[in-house]
Write a protein that holds these residues in place. Structure first.
Motif, PDB file in Angstrom:
ATOM      1  N   ILE B  68       5.778  -6.587   2.476  1.00 25.63           N
ATOM      2  CA  ILE B  68       5.953  -5.229   1.958  1.00 25.63           C
ATOM      3  C   ILE B  68       7.391  -4.753   2.187  1.00 25.63           C
ATOM      4  O   ILE B  68       8.030  -4.176   1.299  1.00 25.63           O
ATOM      5  CB  ILE B  68       4.937  -4.269   2.615  1.00 25.63           C
ATOM      6  N   GLY B  69       7.895  -5.033   3.386  1.00 25.23           N
ATOM      7  CA  GLY B  69       9.270  -4.634   3.706  1.00 25.23           C
ATOM      8  C   GLY B  69      10.279  -5.264   2.757  1.00 25.23           C
ATOM      9  O   GLY B  69      11.148  -4.590   2.197  1.00 25.23           O
ATOM     10  N   VAL B  70      10.109  -6.566   2.540  1.00 24.00           N
ATOM     11  CA  VAL B  70      11.025  -7.299   1.652  1.00 24.00           C
ATOM     12  C   VAL B  70      10.905  -6.782   0.225  1.00 24.00           C
ATOM     13  O   VAL B  70      11.901  -6.599  -0.487  1.00 24.00           O
ATOM     14  CB  VAL B  70      10.730  -8.816   1.724  1.00 24.00           C
ATOM     15  N   PHE B  71       9.647  -6.497  -0.169  1.00 22.84           N
ATOM     16  CA  PHE B  71       9.403  -6.026  -1.535  1.00 22.84           C
ATOM     17  C   PHE B  71      10.123  -4.694  -1.795  1.00 22.84           C
ATOM     18  O   PHE B  71      10.807  -4.522  -2.800  1.00 22.84           O
ATOM     19  CB  PHE B  71       7.888  -5.888  -1.755  1.00 22.84           C
ATOM     20  N   THR B 107      13.371  -6.670  19.788  1.00 28.81           N
ATOM     21  CA  THR B 107      12.279  -7.632  20.008  1.00 28.81           C
ATOM     22  C   THR B 107      11.963  -7.636  21.494  1.00 28.81           C
ATOM     23  O   THR B 107      12.863  -7.499  22.318  1.00 28.81           O
ATOM     24  CB  THR B 107      12.673  -9.053  19.571  1.00 28.81           C
ATOM     25  N   LYS B 108      10.706  -7.760  21.786  1.00 25.27           N
ATOM     26  CA  LYS B 108      10.315  -7.671  23.189  1.00 25.27           C
ATOM     27  C   LYS B 108       9.162  -8.638  23.458  1.00 25.27           C
ATOM     28  O   LYS B 108       8.229  -8.724  22.657  1.00 25.27           O
ATOM     29  CB  LYS B 108       9.866  -6.243  23.489  1.00 25.27           C
ATOM     30  N   ASN B 109       9.277  -9.382  24.542  1.00 22.04           N
ATOM     31  CA  ASN B 109       8.204 -10.297  24.950  1.00 22.04           C
ATOM     32  C   ASN B 109       7.571  -9.733  26.220  1.00 22.04           C
ATOM     33  O   ASN B 109       8.212  -9.672  27.257  1.00 22.04           O
ATOM     34  CB  ASN B 109       8.780 -11.698  25.194  1.00 22.04           C
ATOM     35  N   THR B 110       6.330  -9.281  26.115  1.00 20.80           N
ATOM     36  CA  THR B 110       5.667  -8.638  27.259  1.00 20.80           C
ATOM     37  C   THR B 110       4.633  -9.577  27.854  1.00 20.80           C
ATOM     38  O   THR B 110       3.805 -10.148  27.119  1.00 20.80           O
ATOM     39  CB  THR B 110       4.960  -7.357  26.803  1.00 20.80           C
ATOM     40  N   SER B 136       2.645 -10.713  24.730  1.00 18.45           N
ATOM     41  CA  SER B 136       2.621  -9.933  23.503  1.00 18.45           C
ATOM     42  C   SER B 136       4.070  -9.818  23.012  1.00 18.45           C
ATOM     43  O   SER B 136       4.933  -9.316  23.732  1.00 18.45           O
ATOM     44  CB  SER B 136       2.034  -8.555  23.802  1.00 18.45           C
ATOM     45  N   ASP B 137       4.304 -10.338  21.803  1.00 18.24           N
ATOM     46  CA  ASP B 137       5.653 -10.270  21.234  1.00 18.24           C
ATOM     47  C   ASP B 137       5.733  -9.067  20.296  1.00 18.24           C
ATOM     48  O   ASP B 137       4.895  -8.925  19.394  1.00 18.24           O
ATOM     49  CB  ASP B 137       5.973 -11.557  20.466  1.00 18.24           C
ATOM     50  N   SER B 138       6.707  -8.224  20.516  1.00 18.64           N
ATOM     51  CA  SER B 138       6.830  -7.003  19.731  1.00 18.64           C
ATOM     52  C   SER B 138       8.146  -7.034  18.935  1.00 18.64           C
ATOM     53  O   SER B 138       9.196  -7.378  19.480  1.00 18.64           O
ATOM     54  CB  SER B 138       6.819  -5.816  20.709  1.00 18.64           C
ATOM     55  N   PHE B 139       8.046  -6.738  17.643  1.00 17.31           N
ATOM     56  CA  PHE B 139       9.226  -6.719  16.765  1.00 17.31           C
ATOM     57  C   PHE B 139       9.323  -5.344  16.108  1.00 17.31           C
ATOM     58  O   PHE B 139       8.316  -4.836  15.602  1.00 17.31           O
ATOM     59  CB  PHE B 139       9.108  -7.783  15.668  1.00 17.31           C
ATOM     60  N   ILE B 140      10.510  -4.759  16.115  1.00 12.23           N
ATOM     61  CA  ILE B 140      10.690  -3.435  15.489  1.00 12.23           C
ATOM     62  C   ILE B 140      11.851  -3.510  14.482  1.00 12.23           C
ATOM     63  O   ILE B 140      12.933  -4.003  14.809  1.00 12.23           O
ATOM     64  CB  ILE B 140      11.002  -2.361  16.551  1.00 12.23           C
ATOM     65  N   TRP B 141      11.528  -3.095  13.253  1.00 16.36           N
ATOM     66  CA  TRP B 141      12.570  -2.968  12.225  1.00 16.36           C
ATOM     67  C   TRP B 141      12.764  -1.481  11.903  1.00 16.36           C
ATOM     68  O   TRP B 141      11.799  -0.712  11.938  1.00 16.36           O
ATOM     69  CB  TRP B 141      12.124  -3.681  10.936  1.00 16.36           C
ATOM     70  N   LYS B 142      13.975  -1.139  11.543  1.00 20.94           N
ATOM     71  CA  LYS B 142      14.234   0.268  11.209  1.00 20.94           C
ATOM     72  C   LYS B 142      15.047   0.353   9.914  1.00 20.94           C
ATOM     73  O   LYS B 142      15.966  -0.444   9.685  1.00 20.94           O
ATOM     74  CB  LYS B 142      15.014   0.915  12.352  1.00 20.94           C
ATOM     75  N   GLY B 147      15.182   6.325   8.329  1.00 17.84           N
ATOM     76  CA  GLY B 147      14.711   6.361   9.710  1.00 17.84           C
ATOM     77  C   GLY B 147      13.306   5.824   9.918  1.00 17.84           C
ATOM     78  O   GLY B 147      12.764   5.892  11.021  1.00 17.84           O
ATOM     79  N   SER B 148      12.676   5.273   8.845  1.00 17.24           N
ATOM     80  CA  SER B 148      11.311   4.744   9.009  1.00 17.24           C
ATOM     81  C   SER B 148      11.347   3.449   9.835  1.00 17.24           C
ATOM     82  O   SER B 148      12.321   2.699   9.791  1.00 17.24           O
ATOM     83  CB  SER B 148      10.667   4.501   7.644  1.00 17.24           C
ATOM     84  N   VAL B 149      10.267   3.248  10.534  1.00 12.97           N
ATOM     85  CA  VAL B 149      10.211   2.130  11.481  1.00 12.97           C
ATOM     86  C   VAL B 149       8.984   1.277  11.199  1.00 12.97           C
ATOM     87  O   VAL B 149       7.907   1.795  10.895  1.00 12.97           O
ATOM     88  CB  VAL B 149      10.149   2.674  12.926  1.00 12.97           C
ATOM     89  N   ILE B 150       9.147  -0.031  11.244  1.00 15.09           N
ATOM     90  CA  ILE B 150       8.005  -0.964  11.173  1.00 15.09           C
ATOM     91  C   ILE B 150       7.924  -1.683  12.515  1.00 15.09           C
ATOM     92  O   ILE B 150       8.920  -2.223  12.989  1.00 15.09           O
ATOM     93  CB  ILE B 150       8.194  -2.006  10.056  1.00 15.09           C
ATOM     94  N   GLU B 151       6.739  -1.642  13.077  1.00 17.52           N
ATOM     95  CA  GLU B 151       6.564  -2.308  14.375  1.00 17.52           C
ATOM     96  C   GLU B 151       5.396  -3.288  14.274  1.00 17.52           C
ATOM     97  O   GLU B 151       4.336  -2.962  13.749  1.00 17.52           O
ATOM     98  CB  GLU B 151       6.283  -1.283  15.470  1.00 17.52           C
ATOM     99  N   ILE B 152       5.623  -4.507  14.759  1.00 15.29           N
ATOM    100  CA  ILE B 152       4.576  -5.529  14.733  1.00 15.29           C
ATOM    101  C   ILE B 152       4.376  -6.074  16.147  1.00 15.29           C
ATOM    102  O   ILE B 152       5.347  -6.386  16.839  1.00 15.29           O
ATOM    103  CB  ILE B 152       4.971  -6.709  13.810  1.00 15.29           C
TER     104      ILE B 152
END
Lengths: 177, 167
Positions: B68-71, B107-110, B136-142, B147-152
């Motif tokens: 969706i982000g790429v699209f 990016t964060k590895n918890t 838990s690997d966390s990825f955040i795009w902005k 200012g919208s954020v996608i977090e996975i």
């Protein structure tokens, strides 16, 4: 089926068949320790494979148990092949005397002599003959079951049995009752 | 078969294999007491299926969000390229680019926890203690423009097989 029932079924099964399984393991290995290791490993494999829902939790049929022992013995032989070659030159005499120790039950010195004589004679004949005799006489398998266990045709199993008896006849002294 | 072979067969049948030593018998009985029973087997099976299922769902969600982000990025880029100046009074400054792309900012590895699994014995007859580390690997795009954020968040786990000293 509860855990205790499952465990008890397998224990009963092993109690009934343990001696014949160990004898086959002994015939497939070079010493008592290897035979016991092979038996334990084979039983462990069977327990892992057959104590589940797919296989009905029941202990396996005897031919399958013999097949597991055969495969485990082959694995062990491959693993220790180099070591055995190295050891063969150094302690062959000791190993030969140890090989057939207490394979069979005996309640007197005379019986023990006979039992040891048969065990030694068994060790002398080719392994493919020894397998068939062991499975037929003490394993209680039919030729069809032996053929499945050893992956040979049933007719071959029957003829090997006959050759084995002939070979043993040449080796064993006539019985003196 | 002739008589001599029958006699040999009879001699063989007369002797019985020796009984197992008590120690060996106990060892093998111990195998049947090991926790490879019905309940454990089912629980283990369910756990494996659950883990795989959750991982698949997480992976599918990550791919969907990334797609969706790429699209939308592609859509924004193409809209921007289609904008052609129609007059000199165009409000958009030609040299100023509007950056609508999502860029990774964190990016964060918890470390979530550790659990011990059932001991198993290898083909070499060495007992191993499997230890499961869960992360838990966390990825955040902005998107810098709005200012919208996608977090996975993607769960992951690693197994370590530690040999147990039995001496």
């Amino acid at each position: 089926m509860t855990n205790d029932n499952l465990s008890n079924d397998w224990k009963r099964w092993f109690h009934d068949n343990g001696t014949r399984l160990l004898l086959f393991a002994r015939s497939k290995t070079n010493n008592e320790q290897d035979a016991q290791d092979v038996l334990q490993e084979a039983i462990l494999r069977l327990w892992r494979s057959y104590s589940n829902k797919t296989n009905g939790f029941s202990p396996p049929q005897l031919p399958l148990a013999f097949t597991a022992i055969r495969n485990t013995a082959i694995d062990l032989a491959r693993k220790t092949n180099r070591r055995q070659k190295r050891e063969q030159n150094s302690d062959q005499v000791f190993r030969e005397s140890e090989q057939v120790l207490n394979w069979f039950e005996s309640s007197s010195i005379v019986e023990k002599e006979r039992a040891d004589e048969i065990a030694k004679a068994l060790k002398k004949i080719p392994e493919k003959f020894r397998d068939v005799v062991t499975l037929k006489i003490w394993g209680g398998l039919t030729f069809l079951e032996i053929s499945k266990t050893l992956k040979i045709p049933a007719n071959t199993a029957a003829s090997r049995y006959r050759y084995a008896l002939e070979a043993l006849r040449k080796t064993l002294k006539p019985n003196q009752h | 078969m002739d008589n001599e072979l029958n006699e040999i067969e009879k001699r063989l049948e007369d002797i019985k294999p020796s009984k197992l030593e008590r120690e060996l018998h106990l060892k093998i009985d111990g195998i049947f007491d090991s926790p490879m029973s019905e309940a454990n087997y089912e629980r283990r099976n369910k756990k494996i299926i659950y883990t795989i299922f959750s991982q698949r769902m997480a992976a599918a969600a990550a791919i969907l969000i990334a797609f969706i982000g790429v699209f939308f990025t592609f859509l924004n880029d193409s809209n921007k390229n289609n904008l052609k100046p129609t007059s000199n009074n165009n409000l958009i400054e030609p040299n100023k680019k509007v950056d609508n792309r999502f860029v990774p900012i964190k990016t964060k590895n918890t470390f979530e926890g550790v659990s011990r699994e059932d001991i198993f014995i290898s083909k070499d007859r060495i007992p191993y203690q499997p230890i499961r580390y869960q992360f838990s690997d966390s990825f955040i795009w902005k998107n810098k423009s709005d200012g919208s954020v996608i977090e996975i968040n993607v769960p992951s786990q690693r197994f370590f097989y530690v040999p147990i000293k039995t001496d």
